[in-house]
Design an enzyme around this catalytic site. Structure first.
Site, mmCIF file in Angstrom:
data_model
loop_
_atom_site.group_PDB
_atom_site.id
_atom_site.type_symbol
_atom_site.label_atom_id
_atom_site.label_comp_id
_atom_site.label_asym_id
_atom_site.label_seq_id
_atom_site.Cartn_x
_atom_site.Cartn_y
_atom_site.Cartn_z
ATOM 1 N N SER A 55 -3.640 -2.649 -1.943
ATOM 2 C CA SER A 55 -3.433 -2.958 -0.349
ATOM 3 C C SER A 55 -2.105 -2.892 -0.161
ATOM 4 O O SER A 55 -1.340 -3.375 1.431
ATOM 5 C CB SER A 55 -4.170 -3.685 0.110
ATOM 6 O OG SER A 55 -5.251 -3.645 0.790
ATOM 7 N N LYS A 58 -0.214 -0.843 2.576
ATOM 8 C CA LYS A 58 -0.449 -0.969 3.668
ATOM 9 C C LYS A 58 1.440 -1.172 3.775
ATOM 10 O O LYS A 58 1.748 -1.049 4.982
ATOM 11 C CB LYS A 58 -1.046 -2.238 4.708
ATOM 12 C CG LYS A 58 -2.344 -1.958 4.136
ATOM 13 C CD LYS A 58 -3.349 -2.427 4.846
ATOM 14 C CE LYS A 58 -4.779 -2.559 4.249
ATOM 15 N NZ LYS A 58 -5.471 -3.505 3.248
ATOM 16 N N SER A 112 -4.232 -7.869 6.959
ATOM 17 C CA SER A 112 -5.164 -6.658 5.308
ATOM 18 C C SER A 112 -6.046 -5.542 5.845
ATOM 19 O O SER A 112 -6.524 -5.351 5.212
ATOM 20 C CB SER A 112 -5.218 -6.862 3.813
ATOM 21 O OG SER A 112 -5.148 -6.430 3.254
#
Length: 378
Positions: A55, A58, A112
């Protein structure tokens, strides 16, 4: 055509004679500690190897989104096809939900949300493939040579990867974007009836921490990008596949600040040297820095400064004219540069004959520049 004349100045910055503090280590497969202002790598372990990144992807999703859109208050209506295939961490979005881009970005970086990532990507790029192209274009622009994105969330795909060093470059770019940097530094926030709490524990563990993003999948292990600011210095730390990332990041950040404190090389408007000027009774002009320049240095390290000035400088020269570059050199390599301009104006104030004298000299076939001692061009 202007020539560049290298005027070497023996300006040496001494900061003691001892070596840098003892080495640190991590539990990570890859790690890097970088000074954000200069890009200097202060510590690394296998920093260029491509790996799955989960993640922390991102950060790129947010940066592309903010750069592609100018108004975060725009309302986005969630289309059903935008949620197809979403798994993992989520904001629990449903088709027909209406949220601002700002809310989605906070949900993306704090909670997230993989669904927020897909909604943002499909709204901006029309589909996931279109947004991935934008991500890869930005990666190339930033010099991320060991990186390829296939999705906006970081879910495992064979062709989705990056390196610790590349992610540090991305982190530095995110810090330069006020919107992304502010979101990453937020501990918690409530927007449109939703409350988001940042997953990054370093925001509570380290008073200097200013972000940035956590990640985890079974394939990538724990991934973490952090940043901390102390005074004029900001450090970026990245670890990939690190089971002890909280402790490792704290240790690396402390090591960086303690071992490589940032040192100011020049300030905006400060004089860094002089240069000779032809065509004026004023023999030199001051060279002033056009901005602030800082660089991290360990004890015992020394910098040499070199001034490269356009040659020859000939009056008249207005104040504020760019006339060269200051360069700082460490171990034979240029590590910092700053454009230089004239601190004051220089007039062409040499004596010049009047029309009668020029006529008289012309009768004898003489030029006043060569006839009058000391009045010729240099």
């Amino acid at each position: 055509m202007r020539k560049i004349a290298a005027l070497l100045l023996a300006l040496t910055l001494l900061f003691g004679m001892s070596a840098p503090a003892g080495a640190v280590s991590t539990s990570a497969s890859s790690a890097v500690l970088m000074d954000a202002g200069s890009g200097r790598v202060l510590f690394e372990e296998d920093m260029h190897t491509p790996r799955p990144i989960a993640s922390i992807t991102k950060l790129m999703t947010a940066l592309v989104a903010v750069e592609e859109t100018s108004e975060l208050s725009q309302t986005i209506t969630v289309e059903p096809e935008w949620l197809e295939g979403v798994e993992g961490s989520s904001l629990y979005l449903k088709a027909g939900d209406q949220l601002t881009l700002e809310t989605l970005l906070y949900g993306l970086l704090l909670q997230s949300g993989n669904d927020a990532a897909q909604v943002i990507a499909c709204w901006i790029g029309e589909d996931l493939e279109g947004f991935a192209r934008l991500m890869n274009e930005k990666a190339r622009e930033l010099g991320m040579t060991n990186t390829h994105f296939t999705n906006p969330s970081g879910l495992n795909q064979e062709e989705h990867y990056s390196s610790a060093y590349d992610m540090a470059l991305l982190a530095c770019a995110c810090l330069e974007n006020p919107t992304v940097a502010n979101i990453c530094a937020t501990q918690n926030i409530s927007l449109e009836g939703r409350t988001f709490v940042n997953h990054n524990k370093l925001l509570w563990l380290e008073e200097d921490c200013v972000g940035m993003k956590t990640g985890y999948t079974e394939a990538s292990g724990r991934t973490l990008v952090s940043a901390a600011t102390r005074g004029a210095q900001t450090l970026v730390c990245v670890t990939l596949n690190d089971p002890d990332d909280w402790d490792d990041h704290q240790a690396l950040l402390h090591y960086g600040f303690d071992t490589y404190p940032v040192t100011q090389l020049c300030g905006e408007g400060t004089t860094v040297g002089q240069a000779a000027v032809a065509g004026s009774v004023q023999p030199t002009v001051s060279l002033v820095a056009q901005g602030d320049c800082w660089y991290p240095l360990a004890e015992g390290e020394q910098l040499d400064m070199q001034l490269d000035v356009y040659s020859p400088l000939t009056a008249p020269i207005p104040a504020g004219t760019q006339v060269g570059t200051a360069r700082w050199i460490l171990d034979g390599e240029v590590v910092a540069e700053m454009p230089l301009e004239t601190g004051t104006g220089v007039e062409d104030d040499r004596w010049k004959p009047n029309a009668l004298v020029r006529w008289w000299m012309g009768l004898w076939g003489k030029s006043w520049e060569t006839t009058v001692p000391g009045m010729g061009l240099i």
